[in-house]
Design an enzyme around this catalytic site. Structure first.
Site, PDB file in Angstrom:
ATOM      1  N   ASP A  39       0.950  -1.035   0.090  1.00  0.00           N
ATOM      2  CA  ASP A  39       0.079  -0.056   0.092  1.00  0.00           C
ATOM      3  C   ASP A  39       0.986   1.179  -0.011  1.00  0.00           C
ATOM      4  O   ASP A  39       1.579   1.454   0.895  1.00  0.00           O
ATOM      5  CB  ASP A  39      -0.912  -0.147   1.235  1.00  0.00           C
ATOM      6  CG  ASP A  39      -1.966   0.968   1.044  1.00  0.00           C
ATOM      7  OD1 ASP A  39      -2.040   1.869   0.000  1.00  0.00           O
ATOM      8  OD2 ASP A  39      -2.611   1.517   2.191  1.00  0.00           O
TER       9      ASP A  39
ATOM     10  N   ASP B 138      -1.711   5.055  -7.658  1.00  0.00           N
ATOM     11  CA  ASP B 138      -2.227   4.110  -6.389  1.00  0.00           C
ATOM     12  C   ASP B 138      -2.487   2.724  -6.895  1.00  0.00           C
ATOM     13  O   ASP B 138      -3.158   2.446  -7.842  1.00  0.00           O
ATOM     14  CB  ASP B 138      -3.578   4.765  -6.089  1.00  0.00           C
ATOM     15  CG  ASP B 138      -3.970   3.762  -5.213  1.00  0.00           C
ATOM     16  OD1 ASP B 138      -3.629   3.116  -3.979  1.00  0.00           O
ATOM     17  OD2 ASP B 138      -5.367   3.661  -4.876  1.00  0.00           O
TER      18      ASP B 138
END
Ligand code: NAG
Ligand code: NAG
Ligand code: NAG
Ligand code: NAG
Ligand code: NAG
Length: 467
Positions: free
Chosen positions: A125, A338
């Site tokens: 992440d 992302d």
């Protein structure tokens, strides 16, 4: 964000397309002579860890058919967008860093911890900065992937509990919002609690462990991590991973914990080749790669922003007003990368322009199909076995960044997603004011985060072999 009025919109678009037409012609001329990007190992301390798509293990474990896999993928993507947009509308506060974005993710990194070594698969992440995994004895743990039992510190001779009294030690750093400190006078374990936007909470104690790669080379003898004994809430989106590696800069972010916070790279494998990728620590690429600037001041938002200049199609920049790529410095607008988002998102008006040009430049022989699951530009590619050939049926798309003139080539496979039964849709969709470059467009690309130079470098490659 203020949208330009219709008149200035048109004037800007004409200006942009005119300038970029001249600009891009000269660029494609120079890049035509570039040899394939080369990579070199500059540090003897370099580490390579295997990385794969989380979808691969889902597919083999649950025997999911391809269409269900696509639907699951798009559902994950939708959930991710909701989480990202709900957080970007709120302004940063002191509590912000504890309420990090989400923990959903598309890629998993494999590593060995403890002695005897136990294999963990941890989600990447880049929007959070805490590193943790599930620990026994569990108060509440979600079910983990079958081959890997939940880590048990009692089984590892190298586990060390972090003491809460070492208040200013880096291991139990009370200045960090995730650290809660001592349990009680009689329990000196260092307690942490990390809450995610999705409602998921991980709680437990801080510990240290040895971390090794798959040649049993130690990466570090003292990795500080959250030993999560209570992991609950949200939608359990990561139930097929043991925990999370946070790559956003912070005290407990993974790159910082292994002392290579200023340079790390991911080679993302393709969704269709089921291939393996890599995480590289302390290994940098040469300067031949396409390099892009990160906006350092946006760090407080927990997102990596890019200085973006636009999208080229068949050699000219499509007239999307540059306002769409800029941020107001408060977390609105801008372009982020992302890896846990799948479908690339453009602001609605920018997407409309993109779609319009894409369709106009698509060969008229390609049958158009109705949209599905939020993807509204779809084709029937049955019988068009050569659809992946660049410039054959679909326009050649390139992303143009600031700081270096060479744009990033995007292949048809990085643009178009197979929905099953011959149906293929553009893996680009309208989103909020922030443009998000997602995992579909980044597949088969090596992405290097060179934080000390505030650069993001891209290198299109297959990832089949580590370099
Ligand atoms: C990365 O390099 C630095 C400086 O040479 C070294 O201290 C660190 O241990 C290395 N990290 C890894 C994971 O190899
Ligand atoms: C820990 O040890 C117990 C007992 O030896 C064993 O049953 C269990 O599988 C081990 N767990 C892990 C994660 O190694
Ligand atoms: C890795 O660390 C462990 C525990 O400190 C040690 O026993 C082992 O010898 C180390 N291995 C290497 C290759 O350094
Ligand atoms: C990397 O970590 C060191 C020490 O924790 C810190 O001083 C440095 O600013 C960090 N670098 C980046 C680029 O975040
Ligand atoms: C695509 O076209 C083929 C025949 O050319 C047809 O069999 C198939 O059902 C079509 N797929 C969709 C999703 O319409």
């Amino acid at each position: 964000m203020q949208r330009p009025a219709a008149n200035s919109f048109t004037i800007i678009s004409m200006f942009v397309s005119f300038v970029s037409l001249i600009f891009s012609t000269s660029i494609s001329f120079t890049t035509a002579f570039d040899s394939p990007y080369k990579l070199s190992k500059i540090s003897t301390n370099g580490v390579v860890l295997p990385l794969h798509l989380r979808e691969n293990s889902m597919k083999s474990r649950f025997n999911i058919d391809d269409h269900s896999l696509v639907l699951a993928r798009l559902a994950r993507d939708k959930a991710r967008l909701q989480q990202l947009t709900s957080s970007s509308s709120s302004s940063p506060s002191s509590a912000y860093s504890t309420i990090v974005k989400v923990f959903s993710g598309e890629y998993v990194v494999l590593m060995n911890v403890g002695d005897p070594p136990l294999q963990l698969d941890l989600l990447i992440d880049t929007t959070s900065s805490f590193t943790w995994w599930q620990c026994q004895p569990c108060e509440i743990c979600y079910k983990q992937p079958l081959p890997n039992p939940i880590y048990d510190p009692r089984n590892s001779s190298t586990f060390r509990q972090v003491d809460c009294r070492a208040q200013y030690s880096s291991e139990c750093d009370h200045t960090q919002p995730v650290i809660e400190g001592c349990y009680s006078r009689s329990d000196m374990r260092c307690r942490y609690r990390n809450t995610y936007e999705s409602g998921f909470i991980t709680e437990g104690t801080m510990g240290t462990e040895i971390l090794a790669d798959f040649y049993h080379q130690n990466i570090t003898n003292s990795l500080t991590f959250g030993c999560g004994t209570k992991n609950v809430g949200g939608t359990h989106e990561f139930a097929d991973a043991s925990g999370i590696l946070g790559f956003f800069p912070g005290r407990y972010s993974f790159p910082n914990l292994v002392h290579c916070n200023s340079s790390f790279s991911f080679c993302f494998p393709g969704y269709y080749d089921g291939g393996k990728g890599q995480l590289y620590l302390n290994i940098t690429t040469t300067t031949r790669v396409v390099a892009r600037l990160l906006l350092g001041y946006m760090k407080s938002f927990g997102l990596y922003y890019l200085a973006f200049n636009g999208i080229e199609m068949d050699g000219f920049t499509i007239p999307i007003p540059p306002e769409f790529w800029q941020t107001d410095g408060k977390g609105n607008g801008g372009v982020i990368i992302d890896m846990a988002t799948i479908i690339t998102k453009l602001p609605e008006k920018a997407y409309a322009i993109f779609k319009d040009y894409f369709l106009k430049s698509t060969d008229k022989s390609v049958p158009v199909l109705p949209g599905e699951e939020g993807l509204d530009t779809c084709f029937n590619l049955t019988g068009l076995s050569d659809w992946k050939m660049q410039g054959h049926y679909f326009p050649e798309v390139k992303l143009v960044f600031q700081s270096r003139p060479d744009p990033l080539d995007i292949s048809n496979e990085q643009m178009i997603m197979d929905m099953g039964n011959g149906k293929h849709c553009l893996a680009v969709a309208p989103g909020g004011p922030t443009t998000i470059l997602g995992s579909w467009i980044l597949q088969r690309t090596l992405v290097e985060f060179d934080l000390s130079n505030a650069l993001l470098k891209f290198d299109p490659r297959s990832c089949d072999l580590p370099f």
